[in-house]
Write a protein that holds these residues in place. Structure first.
Motif, PDB file in Angstrom:
ATOM      1  N   ASP A 196      -9.850 -11.447  -6.570  1.00 53.50           N
ATOM      2  CA  ASP A 196      -8.612 -11.952  -7.165  1.00 53.50           C
ATOM      3  C   ASP A 196      -7.674 -12.347  -6.026  1.00 53.50           C
ATOM      4  O   ASP A 196      -7.019 -11.496  -5.415  1.00 53.50           O
ATOM      5  CB  ASP A 196      -7.974 -10.879  -8.051  1.00 53.50           C
ATOM      6  N   LEU A 197      -7.608 -13.626  -5.718  1.00 54.19           N
ATOM      7  CA  LEU A 197      -6.838 -14.099  -4.576  1.00 54.19           C
ATOM      8  C   LEU A 197      -5.344 -13.857  -4.763  1.00 54.19           C
ATOM      9  O   LEU A 197      -4.630 -13.525  -3.810  1.00 54.19           O
ATOM     10  CB  LEU A 197      -7.113 -15.587  -4.346  1.00 54.19           C
ATOM     11  N   SER A 198      -4.847 -14.012  -5.997  1.00 53.99           N
ATOM     12  CA  SER A 198      -3.417 -13.811  -6.225  1.00 53.99           C
ATOM     13  C   SER A 198      -3.019 -12.355  -6.001  1.00 53.99           C
ATOM     14  O   SER A 198      -1.950 -12.069  -5.445  1.00 53.99           O
ATOM     15  CB  SER A 198      -3.043 -14.257  -7.638  1.00 53.99           C
ATOM     16  N   THR A 199      -3.890 -11.427  -6.410  1.00 55.27           N
ATOM     17  CA  THR A 199      -3.612 -10.009  -6.174  1.00 55.27           C
ATOM     18  C   THR A 199      -3.561  -9.704  -4.683  1.00 55.27           C
ATOM     19  O   THR A 199      -2.683  -8.979  -4.207  1.00 55.27           O
ATOM     20  CB  THR A 199      -4.676  -9.138  -6.858  1.00 55.27           C
ATOM     21  N   GLU A 200      -4.508 -10.250  -3.944  1.00 61.23           N
ATOM     22  CA  GLU A 200      -4.537 -10.023  -2.495  1.00 61.23           C
ATOM     23  C   GLU A 200      -3.274 -10.567  -1.837  1.00 61.23           C
ATOM     24  O   GLU A 200      -2.711  -9.946  -0.924  1.00 61.23           O
ATOM     25  CB  GLU A 200      -5.783 -10.675  -1.883  1.00 61.23           C
ATOM     26  N   LEU A 201      -2.792 -11.725  -2.275  1.00 67.38           N
ATOM     27  CA  LEU A 201      -1.563 -12.292  -1.717  1.00 67.38           C
ATOM     28  C   LEU A 201      -0.359 -11.420  -2.056  1.00 67.38           C
ATOM     29  O   LEU A 201       0.553 -11.243  -1.235  1.00 67.38           O
ATOM     30  CB  LEU A 201      -1.358 -13.714  -2.239  1.00 67.38           C
ATOM     31  N   ILE A 203      -0.382  -8.183  -2.538  1.00 66.39           N
ATOM     32  CA  ILE A 203      -0.449  -6.987  -1.678  1.00 66.39           C
ATOM     33  C   ILE A 203      -0.013  -7.330  -0.261  1.00 66.39           C
ATOM     34  O   ILE A 203       0.704  -6.577   0.401  1.00 66.39           O
ATOM     35  CB  ILE A 203      -1.879  -6.419  -1.690  1.00 66.39           C
ATOM     36  N   LEU A 204      -0.430  -8.518   0.205  1.00 67.62           N
ATOM     37  CA  LEU A 204      -0.026  -8.957   1.548  1.00 67.62           C
ATOM     38  C   LEU A 204       1.486  -9.123   1.625  1.00 67.62           C
ATOM     39  O   LEU A 204       2.126  -8.745   2.616  1.00 67.62           O
ATOM     40  CB  LEU A 204      -0.724 -10.288   1.865  1.00 67.62           C
ATOM     41  N   ALA A 205       2.085  -9.683   0.558  1.00 67.08           N
ATOM     42  CA  ALA A 205       3.546  -9.848   0.528  1.00 67.08           C
ATOM     43  C   ALA A 205       4.253  -8.504   0.601  1.00 67.08           C
ATOM     44  O   ALA A 205       5.261  -8.346   1.303  1.00 67.08           O
ATOM     45  CB  ALA A 205       3.946 -10.598  -0.738  1.00 67.08           C
ATOM     46  N   VAL A 209       6.956  -7.318   3.668  1.00 66.38           N
ATOM     47  CA  VAL A 209       8.354  -6.912   3.539  1.00 66.38           C
ATOM     48  C   VAL A 209       8.584  -5.475   4.004  1.00 66.38           C
ATOM     49  O   VAL A 209       9.712  -5.075   4.296  1.00 66.38           O
ATOM     50  CB  VAL A 209       8.862  -7.063   2.079  1.00 66.38           C
ATOM     51  N   GLN A 210       7.511  -4.678   4.120  1.00 68.02           N
ATOM     52  CA  GLN A 210       7.640  -3.313   4.597  1.00 68.02           C
ATOM     53  C   GLN A 210       7.654  -3.240   6.122  1.00 68.02           C
ATOM     54  O   GLN A 210       8.095  -2.243   6.689  1.00 68.02           O
ATOM     55  CB  GLN A 210       6.482  -2.444   4.067  1.00 68.02           C
ATOM     56  N   SER A 211       7.162  -4.283   6.775  1.00 72.01           N
ATOM     57  CA  SER A 211       7.047  -4.224   8.248  1.00 72.01           C
ATOM     58  C   SER A 211       8.349  -4.631   8.931  1.00 72.01           C
ATOM     59  O   SER A 211       9.271  -5.137   8.328  1.00 72.01           O
ATOM     60  CB  SER A 211       5.938  -5.176   8.689  1.00 72.01           C
TER      61      SER A 211
END
Length: 211
Positions: A196-201, A203-205, A209-211
């Motif tokens: 699921d590419l949208s889910t992976e994106l 999670i990446l987002a 924002v946490q870094s």
């Protein structure tokens, strides 16, 4: 005396085995004959202790103080992952994603032959995609038999994926990689890996924002 049941490896170990194999293939290309657990772990991006534990599940293939023979370990991981078999792939969906996947050189280099690509659109059927010609989904059973397909890739909208899952199962194809953006009901005996590419994106987002 009966043969012992083959050990079922944890999903995390299977994922890491692919990383070890990628590193071993690079070593082979460089002419490296032996490697240590530390070097292999570094190239695969894992902890050496985890690597040794993973490889212990396959049997003892290293020698203390000497390390691993690169070709032997790569061959054993290939056998464990089933990569010594002939894998013949059909891509269902000849849109942008399906066409991109059909041309991915990494499939052939890892023993996966893309033998067919199919679609429902009259405007696409009959067009060339690399060395393949897009065939109608309605001929799925015929294509599976002709090309001896044993893996299918679903690159279709979510609403079409469920029907195709049942069709694949009916024609004996029980290994599926799905890019459909929805959960699917899976027939008994079928293995479906979902990307699921949208889910992976998403999670990446979150991590960004946490870094």
């Amino acid at each position: 005396m009966t043969e012992p049941e083959p050990r079922v490896l944890p999903e995390a170990t299977l994922t890491r085995l692919t990383q070890y194999l990628r590193a071993l293939n690079a070593f082979e290309a460089q002419g490296t004959e032996r490697t240590s657990s530390g070097v292999l772990a570094k190239e695969a991006g894992v902890n050496p202790a985890i690597l040794r534990k993973d490889l212990s599940l396959l049997g003892s293939y290293g020698t203390r103080g000497v390390g691993y023979v690169v070709t032997e370990l790569a061959e054993h991981i290939n056998r464990t992952l089933g990569l010594t078999r002939d894998w013949r792939v059909a891509i269902l969906g000849a849109g942008n994603l399906g066409r991109a996947l059909s041309g991915y050189a990494g499939f052939a280099s890892r023993g996966f032959q893309v033998r067919a690509i199919l679609d429902t659109s009259a405007s696409i059927i009959g067009s060339d995609v690399g060395d393949l010609v897009v065939e109608p989904i309605s001929t799925l059973g015929e294509v599976i038999g002709r090309e001896q397909i044993n893996i299918a890739v679903l690159a279709v909208p979510g609403e079409a994926a469920q029907e195709l899952i049942y069709a694949l199962a009916a024609h004996g194809v029980n290994s599926v990689l799905s890019f459909a953006p929805r959960p699917l009901r899976i027939p008994a005996g079928m293995i479906v890996r979902r990307v699921d590419l949208s889910t992976e994106l998403q999670i990446l987002a979150y991590h960004a924002v946490q870094s």
